[in-house]
Design a protein around this motif. Structure first.
Motif, mmCIF file in Angstrom:
data_model
loop_
_atom_site.group_PDB
_atom_site.id
_atom_site.type_symbol
_atom_site.label_atom_id
_atom_site.label_comp_id
_atom_site.label_asym_id
_atom_site.label_seq_id
_atom_site.Cartn_x
_atom_site.Cartn_y
_atom_site.Cartn_z
ATOM 1 N N PRO A 1 0.815 -1.216 0.000
ATOM 2 C CA PRO A 1 0.000 0.000 0.000
ATOM 3 C C PRO A 1 0.852 1.273 0.000
ATOM 4 O O PRO A 1 0.510 2.251 -0.668
ATOM 5 C CB PRO A 1 -0.828 -0.110 1.277
ATOM 6 C CG PRO A 1 -0.908 -1.577 1.550
ATOM 7 C CD PRO A 1 0.425 -2.111 1.100
ATOM 8 N N ALA A 2 1.957 1.248 0.712
ATOM 9 C CA ALA A 2 2.842 2.423 0.741
ATOM 10 C C ALA A 2 3.472 2.664 -0.624
ATOM 11 O O ALA A 2 3.603 3.815 -1.061
ATOM 12 C CB ALA A 2 3.926 2.242 1.803
ATOM 13 N N LEU A 3 3.841 1.605 -1.313
ATOM 14 C CA LEU A 3 4.412 1.761 -2.654
ATOM 15 C C LEU A 3 3.377 2.297 -3.634
ATOM 16 O O LEU A 3 3.686 3.131 -4.491
ATOM 17 C CB LEU A 3 4.982 0.435 -3.152
ATOM 18 C CG LEU A 3 6.267 -0.031 -2.481
ATOM 19 C CD1 LEU A 3 6.645 -1.422 -2.963
ATOM 20 C CD2 LEU A 3 7.390 0.946 -2.767
ATOM 21 N N ILE A 4 2.136 1.834 -3.501
ATOM 22 C CA ILE A 4 1.068 2.333 -4.358
ATOM 23 C C ILE A 4 0.825 3.815 -4.071
ATOM 24 O O ILE A 4 0.704 4.628 -4.988
ATOM 25 C CB ILE A 4 -0.216 1.503 -4.173
ATOM 26 C CG1 ILE A 4 0.000 0.075 -4.672
ATOM 27 C CG2 ILE A 4 -1.401 2.159 -4.874
ATOM 28 C CD1 ILE A 4 -1.121 -0.881 -4.313
ATOM 29 N N ALA A 5 0.773 4.170 -2.785
ATOM 30 C CA ALA A 5 0.563 5.570 -2.406
ATOM 31 C C ALA A 5 1.720 6.444 -2.874
ATOM 32 O O ALA A 5 1.513 7.562 -3.343
ATOM 33 C CB ALA A 5 0.390 5.684 -0.899
ATOM 34 N N LEU A 6 2.935 5.931 -2.777
ATOM 35 C CA LEU A 6 4.102 6.693 -3.230
ATOM 36 C C LEU A 6 4.026 6.946 -4.735
ATOM 37 O O LEU A 6 4.254 8.073 -5.200
ATOM 38 C CB LEU A 6 5.393 5.953 -2.880
ATOM 39 C CG LEU A 6 6.691 6.624 -3.324
ATOM 40 C CD1 LEU A 6 6.850 7.980 -2.646
ATOM 41 C CD2 LEU A 6 7.879 5.725 -3.010
ATOM 42 N N GLY A 7 3.677 5.921 -5.491
ATOM 43 C CA GLY A 7 3.552 6.094 -6.935
ATOM 44 C C GLY A 7 2.443 7.061 -7.307
ATOM 45 O O GLY A 7 2.614 7.921 -8.174
ATOM 46 N N ALA A 8 1.309 6.948 -6.627
ATOM 47 C CA ALA A 8 0.164 7.821 -6.931
ATOM 48 C C ALA A 8 0.460 9.265 -6.584
ATOM 49 O O ALA A 8 0.167 10.179 -7.362
ATOM 50 C CB ALA A 8 -1.075 7.334 -6.185
ATOM 51 N N THR A 9 1.063 9.495 -5.420
ATOM 52 C CA THR A 9 1.346 10.873 -5.023
ATOM 53 C C THR A 9 2.482 11.474 -5.843
ATOM 54 O O THR A 9 2.464 12.670 -6.133
ATOM 55 C CB THR A 9 1.679 10.964 -3.524
ATOM 56 O OG1 THR A 9 2.763 10.071 -3.215
ATOM 57 C CG2 THR A 9 0.479 10.613 -2.671
ATOM 58 N N THR A 10 3.444 10.649 -6.238
ATOM 59 C CA THR A 10 4.534 11.149 -7.078
ATOM 60 C C THR A 10 4.003 11.513 -8.465
ATOM 61 O O THR A 10 4.466 12.471 -9.079
ATOM 62 C CB THR A 10 5.659 10.107 -7.176
ATOM 63 O OG1 THR A 10 6.126 9.813 -5.849
ATOM 64 C CG2 THR A 10 6.817 10.607 -8.003
ATOM 65 N N ALA A 11 3.019 10.786 -8.948
ATOM 66 C CA ALA A 11 2.405 11.122 -10.235
ATOM 67 C C ALA A 11 1.481 12.325 -10.111
ATOM 68 O O ALA A 11 1.373 13.133 -11.036
ATOM 69 C CB ALA A 11 1.629 9.918 -10.773
#
Length: 108
Positions: free
Chosen positions: A37-47
């Motif tokens: 979930p943290a990796l998904i959130a990191l990718g989404a927020t970075t995008a």
């Protein structure tokens, strides 16, 4: 049928859809491996950061041009800010289950 180019606001809407999906996953406690979930959130927020930073430029509201160097600084600043705020809120929400002093001192 010809495809219309996407407006930047529709990309933000796509990002908010992803945020809602992440919230639904957290609410239902889907079985994701730790850290996913943290990796998904990191990718989404970075995008989402560059999209939010360049939205005023795409709309034409602030008069900045991509060639003046301030755009790159704005994109970096907004991206770091978006990632930081989302993860800080996540840390504060995790404090409901167990106290984390790091979440409290993060705002200092």
């Amino acid at each position: 049928a010809s495809r219309m180019p996407r407006h930047p606001s529709s990309q933000v809407a796509d990002t908010s859809c992803l945020v809602r999906l992440l919230a639904a996953c957290a609410a239902t406690r889907m079985a994701l491996a730790k850290g996913v979930p943290a990796l998904i959130a990191l990718g989404a927020t970075t995008a989402a950061g560059p999209l939010l930073a360049t939205l005023p430029i795409a709309i034409g509201g602030d008069g900045c041009s991509a060639s003046n160097g301030s755009t790159a600084l704005r994109v970096l600043t907004v991206t770091v800010g978006v990632v930081a705020v989302v993860f800080w809120i996540w840390a504060l929400l995790n404090c409901r289950e167990h106290f984390d002093l790091g979440a409290v001192t993060y705002c200092l």
